[in-house]
Write a protein that holds these residues in place. Sequence first.
Motif, PDB file in Angstrom:
ATOM      1  N   GLN A  38       0.832  -1.206   0.000  1.00 22.60           N
ATOM      2  CA  GLN A  38       0.000   0.000   0.000  1.00 22.60           C
ATOM      3  C   GLN A  38       0.871   1.263   0.000  1.00 22.60           C
ATOM      4  O   GLN A  38       0.544   2.264  -0.654  1.00 22.60           O
ATOM      5  CB  GLN A  38      -0.935  -0.013   1.211  1.00 22.60           C
ATOM      6  N   THR A  39       1.993   1.215   0.716  1.00 29.56           N
ATOM      7  CA  THR A  39       2.925   2.354   0.709  1.00 29.56           C
ATOM      8  C   THR A  39       3.511   2.538  -0.683  1.00 29.56           C
ATOM      9  O   THR A  39       3.605   3.679  -1.191  1.00 29.56           O
ATOM     10  CB  THR A  39       4.054   2.112   1.727  1.00 29.56           C
ATOM     11  N   ARG A  40       3.873   1.425  -1.294  1.00 31.45           N
ATOM     12  CA  ARG A  40       4.423   1.493  -2.647  1.00 31.45           C
ATOM     13  C   ARG A  40       3.381   2.003  -3.644  1.00 31.45           C
ATOM     14  O   ARG A  40       3.681   2.816  -4.531  1.00 31.45           O
ATOM     15  CB  ARG A  40       4.932   0.112  -3.069  1.00 31.45           C
TER      16      ARG A  40
ATOM     17  N   SER B 291       0.832   3.935  -2.978  1.00 23.67           N
ATOM     18  CA  SER B 291       0.626   5.365  -2.737  1.00 23.67           C
ATOM     19  C   SER B 291       1.744   6.185  -3.380  1.00 23.67           C
ATOM     20  O   SER B 291       1.512   7.255  -3.961  1.00 23.67           O
ATOM     21  CB  SER B 291       0.575   5.622  -1.232  1.00 23.67           C
ATOM     22  N   LYS B 292       2.958   5.624  -3.296  1.00 18.10           N
ATOM     23  CA  LYS B 292       4.107   6.305  -3.913  1.00 18.10           C
ATOM     24  C   LYS B 292       3.959   6.355  -5.428  1.00 18.10           C
ATOM     25  O   LYS B 292       4.200   7.402  -6.064  1.00 18.10           O
ATOM     26  CB  LYS B 292       5.380   5.566  -3.533  1.00 18.10           C
ATOM     27  N   TYR B 293       3.493   5.246  -6.030  1.00 21.60           N
ATOM     28  CA  TYR B 293       3.306   5.201  -7.474  1.00 21.60           C
ATOM     29  C   TYR B 293       2.261   6.222  -7.913  1.00 21.60           C
ATOM     30  O   TYR B 293       2.423   6.909  -8.927  1.00 21.60           O
ATOM     31  CB  TYR B 293       2.857   3.810  -7.927  1.00 21.60           C
ATOM     32  N   LYS B 294       1.185   6.315  -7.143  1.00 20.00           N
ATOM     33  CA  LYS B 294       0.126   7.254  -7.518  1.00 20.00           C
ATOM     34  C   LYS B 294       0.616   8.700  -7.431  1.00 20.00           C
ATOM     35  O   LYS B 294       0.212   9.563  -8.218  1.00 20.00           O
ATOM     36  CB  LYS B 294      -1.094   7.045  -6.615  1.00 20.00           C
ATOM     37  N   GLY B 295       1.480   8.937  -6.463  1.00 21.73           N
ATOM     38  CA  GLY B 295       2.047  10.288  -6.344  1.00 21.73           C
ATOM     39  C   GLY B 295       2.972  10.599  -7.513  1.00 21.73           C
ATOM     40  O   GLY B 295       2.981  11.718  -8.054  1.00 21.73           O
ATOM     41  N   GLN B 296       3.747   9.596  -7.899  1.00 24.93           N
ATOM     42  CA  GLN B 296       4.678   9.782  -9.021  1.00 24.93           C
ATOM     43  C   GLN B 296       3.953   9.917 -10.357  1.00 24.93           C
ATOM     44  O   GLN B 296       4.460  10.524 -11.301  1.00 24.93           O
ATOM     45  CB  GLN B 296       5.654   8.605  -9.078  1.00 24.93           C
TER      46      GLN B 296
ATOM     47  N   GLU C 286       3.625  13.228 -11.774  1.00 20.25           N
ATOM     48  CA  GLU C 286       4.857  13.926 -12.138  1.00 20.25           C
ATOM     49  C   GLU C 286       5.466  13.457 -13.465  1.00 20.25           C
ATOM     50  O   GLU C 286       6.461  14.012 -13.917  1.00 20.25           O
ATOM     51  CB  GLU C 286       5.891  13.746 -11.020  1.00 20.25           C
TER      52      GLU C 286
ATOM     53  N   GLU D 166       2.752  -0.411 -13.122  1.00 16.93           N
ATOM     54  CA  GLU D 166       3.215  -0.640 -11.737  1.00 16.93           C
ATOM     55  C   GLU D 166       2.053  -0.525 -10.763  1.00 16.93           C
ATOM     56  O   GLU D 166       1.914  -1.312  -9.816  1.00 16.93           O
ATOM     57  CB  GLU D 166       4.306   0.366 -11.381  1.00 16.93           C
TER      58      GLU D 166
END
Length: 255
Positions: free
Chosen positions: A71-73, A75-80, A83, A96
Amino acid sequence: MLPDLKLLIQLQDLDSAAERLRRRMADIPAAQAALDSRLAELTGAVASVKERIATSQASRRDIEKDLAAVQTRLSKYKGQLMEVKTNKEYHAMQTEITAAEEVVRREEDRLLERMEEAETLAAALKAAEGALKTGQADVVRSRQQMDTDRTATEQELEQTNAERTRVAASVSAGTLALFERVSKHRKGLAMSEARDGLCTQCHVRLRPQVYNELRRNESVMQCESCSRILYFVAPAAAASAPSAEPESAPAEPGN
């Protein structure tokens, strides 16, 4: 009836009663062991369920840990994703994210299974602990009853032995010695009723002359086959007269 013969019949009845009491006493350790075994089985059942619960909980913690990491990963992918600058990067990031979401769903399914398993195991533990509690109470009651029975049996055996001593003291020395000798060699069964011309212990037919003589019960006579001391009970008195216990199975001549 010859007084000694009547006393020997009483002795045989007392010996048989004492043997039954001794067997009852001898059965107590096995009964106690059975109670211990039952209690151990119930205790083991509780321990087994608890072990399964511990394993399930450990598995659930591992799943929660893995799920949190994914889930942390994700969330990170969605943030990226916000960008990225090219379509290629965008599609790569979407791939991913899709893969991570699949892992999340899979881990959530596994977590749900562990939660359902936890409910099932909790019910199993409650049932096992209930059975153990009931079993413990039953064992306590059984042990108390066993102790009561043992005390009563010991007292009865003591009284039986005392009565045997009293009766034996009234038998002539020679006759008593014969009785004891036959009893020793015939597994505690020295007496045998003669009935219908037969020794009821070895089931060998008696010679007519011998049978007619022992019907008078005026002397101590032995079976020529099994050596037991014979006595006769008249038909009218047979229903109420004491008698030696018959053997479980017919014996061959000479037994």
